[in-house]
Structures are given as structure tokens and as C-alpha cells.
Design an enzyme around this catalytic site. Structure first.
Site, mmCIF file in Angstrom:
data_model
loop_
_atom_site.group_PDB
_atom_site.id
_atom_site.type_symbol
_atom_site.label_atom_id
_atom_site.label_comp_id
_atom_site.label_asym_id
_atom_site.label_seq_id
_atom_site.Cartn_x
_atom_site.Cartn_y
_atom_site.Cartn_z
ATOM 1 N N ARG A 258 0.845 -1.190 0.000
ATOM 2 C CA ARG A 258 0.000 0.000 0.000
ATOM 3 C C ARG A 258 0.884 1.246 0.000
ATOM 4 O O ARG A 258 1.938 1.270 0.630
ATOM 5 C CB ARG A 258 -0.905 0.041 1.247
ATOM 6 C CG ARG A 258 -2.081 -0.905 1.191
ATOM 7 C CD ARG A 258 -3.128 -0.490 0.143
ATOM 8 N NE ARG A 258 -4.244 -1.418 0.049
ATOM 9 C CZ ARG A 258 -4.314 -2.455 -0.805
ATOM 10 N NH1 ARG A 258 -3.337 -2.687 -1.647
ATOM 11 N NH2 ARG A 258 -5.381 -3.234 -0.821
ATOM 12 N N HIS B 275 -0.896 0.023 -9.793
ATOM 13 C CA HIS B 275 -1.569 -0.957 -8.923
ATOM 14 C C HIS B 275 -1.988 -2.174 -9.764
ATOM 15 O O HIS B 275 -3.147 -2.580 -9.781
ATOM 16 C CB HIS B 275 -2.794 -0.334 -8.234
ATOM 17 C CG HIS B 275 -3.199 -1.085 -6.990
ATOM 18 N ND1 HIS B 275 -3.598 -0.464 -5.829
ATOM 19 C CD2 HIS B 275 -3.274 -2.418 -6.721
ATOM 20 C CE1 HIS B 275 -3.903 -1.372 -4.914
ATOM 21 N NE2 HIS B 275 -3.704 -2.575 -5.435
HETATM 22 P P1 NDP Z 1 -1.794 -11.616 4.705
HETATM 23 O O1 NDP Z 1 -2.755 -11.053 5.682
HETATM 24 O O2 NDP Z 1 -2.004 -13.008 4.213
HETATM 25 O O3 NDP Z 1 -0.304 -11.589 5.331
HETATM 26 C C1 NDP Z 1 0.164 -10.516 6.074
HETATM 27 C C2 NDP Z 1 1.591 -10.790 6.551
HETATM 28 O O4 NDP Z 1 2.119 -9.596 7.138
HETATM 29 C C3 NDP Z 1 1.676 -11.884 7.619
HETATM 30 O O5 NDP Z 1 2.832 -12.666 7.433
HETATM 31 C C4 NDP Z 1 1.804 -11.075 8.915
HETATM 32 O O6 NDP Z 1 2.511 -11.715 9.957
HETATM 33 C C5 NDP Z 1 2.612 -9.886 8.440
HETATM 34 N N1 NDP Z 1 2.421 -8.726 9.312
HETATM 35 C C6 NDP Z 1 1.284 -8.046 9.575
HETATM 36 N N2 NDP Z 1 1.518 -7.048 10.445
HETATM 37 C C7 NDP Z 1 2.841 -7.106 10.742
HETATM 38 C C8 NDP Z 1 3.690 -6.346 11.583
HETATM 39 N N3 NDP Z 1 3.228 -5.317 12.306
HETATM 40 N N4 NDP Z 1 4.988 -6.680 11.655
HETATM 41 C C9 NDP Z 1 5.475 -7.735 10.936
HETATM 42 N N5 NDP Z 1 4.706 -8.497 10.104
HETATM 43 C C10 NDP Z 1 3.418 -8.179 10.021
HETATM 44 O O7 NDP Z 1 -1.716 -10.593 3.498
HETATM 45 P P2 NDP Z 1 -1.495 -10.904 1.942
HETATM 46 O O8 NDP Z 1 -0.190 -11.595 1.779
HETATM 47 O O9 NDP Z 1 -2.679 -11.554 1.360
HETATM 48 O O10 NDP Z 1 -1.463 -9.432 1.321
HETATM 49 C C11 NDP Z 1 -0.567 -8.425 1.769
HETATM 50 C C12 NDP Z 1 -0.962 -7.083 1.165
HETATM 51 O O11 NDP Z 1 -0.631 -7.044 -0.221
HETATM 52 C C13 NDP Z 1 -2.455 -6.768 1.162
HETATM 53 O O12 NDP Z 1 -2.882 -6.329 2.433
HETATM 54 C C14 NDP Z 1 -2.545 -5.684 0.114
HETATM 55 O O13 NDP Z 1 -2.311 -4.446 0.741
HETATM 56 C C15 NDP Z 1 -1.381 -5.991 -0.818
HETATM 57 N N6 NDP Z 1 -1.838 -6.422 -2.148
HETATM 58 C C16 NDP Z 1 -1.425 -5.696 -3.252
HETATM 59 C C17 NDP Z 1 -1.787 -6.068 -4.510
HETATM 60 C C18 NDP Z 1 -1.293 -5.320 -5.701
HETATM 61 O O14 NDP Z 1 -1.733 -5.590 -6.826
HETATM 62 N N7 NDP Z 1 -0.374 -4.384 -5.534
HETATM 63 C C19 NDP Z 1 -2.652 -7.235 -4.754
HETATM 64 C C20 NDP Z 1 -3.027 -7.930 -3.555
HETATM 65 C C21 NDP Z 1 -2.626 -7.530 -2.296
HETATM 66 P P3 NDP Z 1 1.980 -13.096 10.619
HETATM 67 O O15 NDP Z 1 2.210 -14.140 9.541
HETATM 68 O O16 NDP Z 1 2.842 -13.321 11.792
HETATM 69 O O17 NDP Z 1 0.531 -12.867 10.934
HETATM 70 C C1 OXD Z 2 -5.227 -5.362 -3.343
HETATM 71 C C2 OXD Z 2 -5.727 -6.121 -4.470
HETATM 72 O O1 OXD Z 2 -5.553 -5.647 -2.192
HETATM 73 O O2 OXD Z 2 -5.548 -5.649 -5.618
HETATM 74 O O3 OXD Z 2 -4.460 -4.422 -3.598
HETATM 75 O O4 OXD Z 2 -6.282 -7.206 -4.266
#
Ligand code: NDP
Ligand code: OXD
Length: 309
Positions: free
Chosen positions: A224, A272
Site C-alpha cells: 500500500r 496498482h
Molecule cells: P496476509 O494477511 O495473508 O499476510 C500478512 C503478513 O504480514 C503476515 O505474514 C503477517 O505476519 C505480516 N504482518 C502483519 N503485520 C505485521 C507487523 N506489524 N509486523 C510484521 N509483520 C506483520 O496478506 P497478503 O499476503 O494476502 O497481502 C498483503 C498485502 O498485499 C495486502 O494487504 C494488500 O495491501 C497488498 N496487495 C497488493 C496487490 C497489488 O496488486 N499491488 C494485490 C493484492 C494484495 P503473521 O504471519 O505473523 O501474521
Molecule cells: C489489493 C488487491 O488488495 O488488488 O491491492 O487485491
């Protein structure tokens, strides 16, 4: 009862409606702002919903993101307390993100960004390829997307570090827990952000953090825009801490014309588009969750509202 598509700025809303109806022609789908009866809405599919909308549906049970991230829902000040929030999880979202990050790392390693620029100037000048072991990669966030991204990088011969809230075990990846951020950064040169946006992770990509990376570093942010302090990236690049960046997400999207990132050759910008949700692929999971919600069952891919992801 109806399912509401609440995403007025989404460019693919009709494809969503068609995919859902292909899966179940009897669905009652409404598209904001054309709603017959607000009391019938029990399930919302949302992407960047307009302000002051989420509290207008007295019988709302579930809000699902149209994508993987849920920050736009959880940060909404009128999100009702008792509503469950869930999101999309799909193999092609994972696959596309793996491709995007691997492609970016390869382009950086093989100096392709410099060659794209030279091409526009008809300039013939070679640059030594970086060796994979010269550019240890650190993936922040090891969830649905970050873990398979770390895995594919490791499978391609890179030295990979991974950082998450709780320590994960991933084959071929050196993992660090949240209180080991400094050690993670000190052994990382290419930093990949795949964290969810929460109060803990907002503005995490700042100058103090950049200064802990191996130098010169490279930044890839596909999570993000609000994770990044834009001015700090520019300062870190102007002072040589970071030699380049690839950014897919921005605090304001589309990235405004006046934004300084547009003027920099050393920042690759994508709109994006790292990973798109494909309506046909996920219509089934959305409908399953809709039916679960109507019958009072727990939905799949529910997020923890307290953790924020
Ligand atoms: P998940 O919720 O599956 O994974 C989140 C990860 O981040 C987990 O490993 C979690 O740790 C870790 N985490 C969360 N908070 C912290 C913290 N404070 N310190 C350290 N680690 C932390 O998310 P996704 O993998 O599905 O997606 C991640 C992001 O990617 C989405 O929220 C979205 O913003 C972005 N995205 C972007 C896209 C694009 O096209 N650019 C498309 C899709 C998603 P733990 O494992 O210990 O819980
Ligand atoms: C996001 C998506 O979360 O594209 O950014 O799914």
C-alpha cells in the site's frame, strides 16, 4: 435478500456482476447507488467505498473486499461493529504477485531499467550484472502473498530473508520475527513490502528504516502507498542509500500528475497492477461466502478485525 456491489470507481464492475450471475443466475445483485431496499442488503462486496455508506444497511452481516487488502474497509469510520469482514484469496493473485516481484528483481539485477533509459537516448553502454548473492532480498510480510514470493525467489537462487509478526518457517528462507526487524534489515539489500496496511505498518518504509539496509539498496513496494513516506524515499535516493525503486501502490491513486515520483528515472511506476483479482476465478468463493452469511455460518477468508488483517 441482496448482494451489493459497492465500488463506484472500480473499472471492472460489470465483469463482476456477470461472473457472479454465471455462477448463480438466481442471485439478487444490486450495484451502488441503485438500491431498491437498503434493508435487503446483507452482504457487500466493496472496493474504496464512498464515505458514510457502510452504516446505511441495517441487516448487513458481511463485507468482503473485492481484493486481498481490507484496509479500505477497516479504516472506514462508519464500519459497523458487528459486521464480519473477509477478503479474496486466490491462486492467480499469488501467481501474479510472484511474477511481478521476480520480474522486478531480475530487471534490477540485470540493469534493465538503465538499459530502457539508454534505449531512449540511443546509448550503448554495458553494466556488469549483479550476482544473486550480492543482492540479498528481504520480504516484509510472509502471508498469503509474501510466503510464496519468498519461496520463488529462494528457488531462483537468491538469498532471501523474511520478516513477519510471528516467526515463520519457510524452506530456503531466513526468517525473522517482528522484534528482529533490525537484524532482518541489516542482512537485506532489496526490500520487498508485502505487508497489510495497519496502524503498526503505516509509514514503516521511512528514512530510519532505509538507513539500516545494506547499501545501495533497492525498494519494491507492492502493498500500500501509505506504507511509504514518499519524501523519505526521495531523500534516501538523493543521498545514495537507495539506488532505485519499483512502486505499484501510492497514497493517492491514480498517482497525481504533479507527484515528484513521475520525474525520476530511478523509480519504476506501475498502476496498482502487480496482481489483479479475476472475477471468474473467485465468483464461486464469493457466492459461497454470501450463502454462508445468509445461513449464519462462519465465512471463509475472514480477517481479524483487532489485528487489522
Ligand atoms: P496476509 O494477511 O495473508 O499476510 C500478512 C503478513 O504480514 C503476515 O505474514 C503477517 O505476519 C505480516 N504482518 C502483519 N503485520 C505485521 C507487523 N506489524 N509486523 C510484521 N509483520 C506483520 O496478506 P497478503 O499476503 O494476502 O497481502 C498483503 C498485502 O498485499 C495486502 O494487504 C494488500 O495491501 C497488498 N496487495 C497488493 C496487490 C497489488 O496488486 N499491488 C494485490 C493484492 C494484495 P503473521 O504471519 O505473523 O501474521
Ligand atoms: C489489493 C488487491 O488488495 O488488488 O491491492 O487485491
Amino acid at each position: 435478500m441482496s448482494l451489493l456491489l459497492l465500488a463506484p470507481h472500480h473499472n471492472n464492475l460489470m465483469a463482476w456482476k456477470e461472473a457472479l450471475l454465471e455462477e448463480d443466475p438466481n442471485l439478487d445483485i444490486e450495484i451502488w447507488p441503485n438500491i431498491e431496499d437498503r434493508e435487503r442488503v446483507q452482504f457487500i462486496l466493496s472496493w474504496n467505498q464512498p464515505k458514510q455508506t457502510l452504516n446505511r444497511f441495517p441487516n448487513l452481516k458481511v463485507i468482503s473486499s473485492l481484493g486481498a487488502g481490507v484496509d479500505h474497509i477497516l479504516r472506514d469510520e462508519v464500519l459497523p461493529e458487528n459486521v464480519t469482514v473477509c477478503r479474496i484469496v486466490s491462486p492467480s493473485l499469488v501467481r501474479q504477485m510472484q511474477e511481478y516481484i521476480l520480474m522486478t528483481v531480475l530487471n534490477y539485477q540485470r540493469n534493465m531499467y538503465a538499459y530502457y533509459q539508454q534505449r531512449t537516448e540511443r546509448k550503448w553502454s554495458e553494466h556488469p550484472n549483479k550476482k544473486p548473492d550480492e543482492i540479498p532480498i528481504g520480504v516484509m510480510g510472509l502471508g498469503t502473498l509474501g510466503k510464496p514470493v519468498a519461496e520463488i525467489l529462494a528457488q531462483n537462487g537468491y538469498q532471501v530473508n523474511g520478516w513477519s509478526h510471528t516467526r515463520r518457517t519457510i524452506e530456503g528462507v531466513d526468517t525473522f520475527a517482528s522484534d528482529e526487524l533490525d537484524q532482518f534489515l541489516e542482512s537485506t539489500r532489496v526490500l520487498v513490502c508485502l505487508l497489510p496496511l495497519t496502524s503498526d505498518t503505516e509509514e514503516i518504509l521511512n528514512l530510519a528504516l532505509f538507513r539500516k539496509l545494506r547499501r545501495p539498496a533497492y525498494l519494491i513496494n507492492a502493498a500500500r502507498g501509505e506504507h511509504l513516506v514518499d519524501e523519505d524515499l526521495i531523500y534516501a535516493m538523493d543521498t545514495g542509500w537507495i539506488e532505485g525503486a519499483c512502486l505499484d501502490v501510492f497514497s493517492e491513486e491514480p498517482l497525481p500528475d504533479r507527484h515528484p515520483f513521475w520525474n525520476r528515472q530511478d523509480i519504476m511506476i506501475t498502476p496498482h497492477s502487480a496482481s489483479f483479482t479475476l472475477p471468474r476465478e473467485v465468483a464461486g468463493q464469493v457466492i459461497e461466502n454470501y450463502k454462508r452469511a445468509l445461513s449464519g455460518m462462519e465465512v471463509k477468508n475472514k480477517i481479524d478485525r483487532d489485528k487489522g488483517y
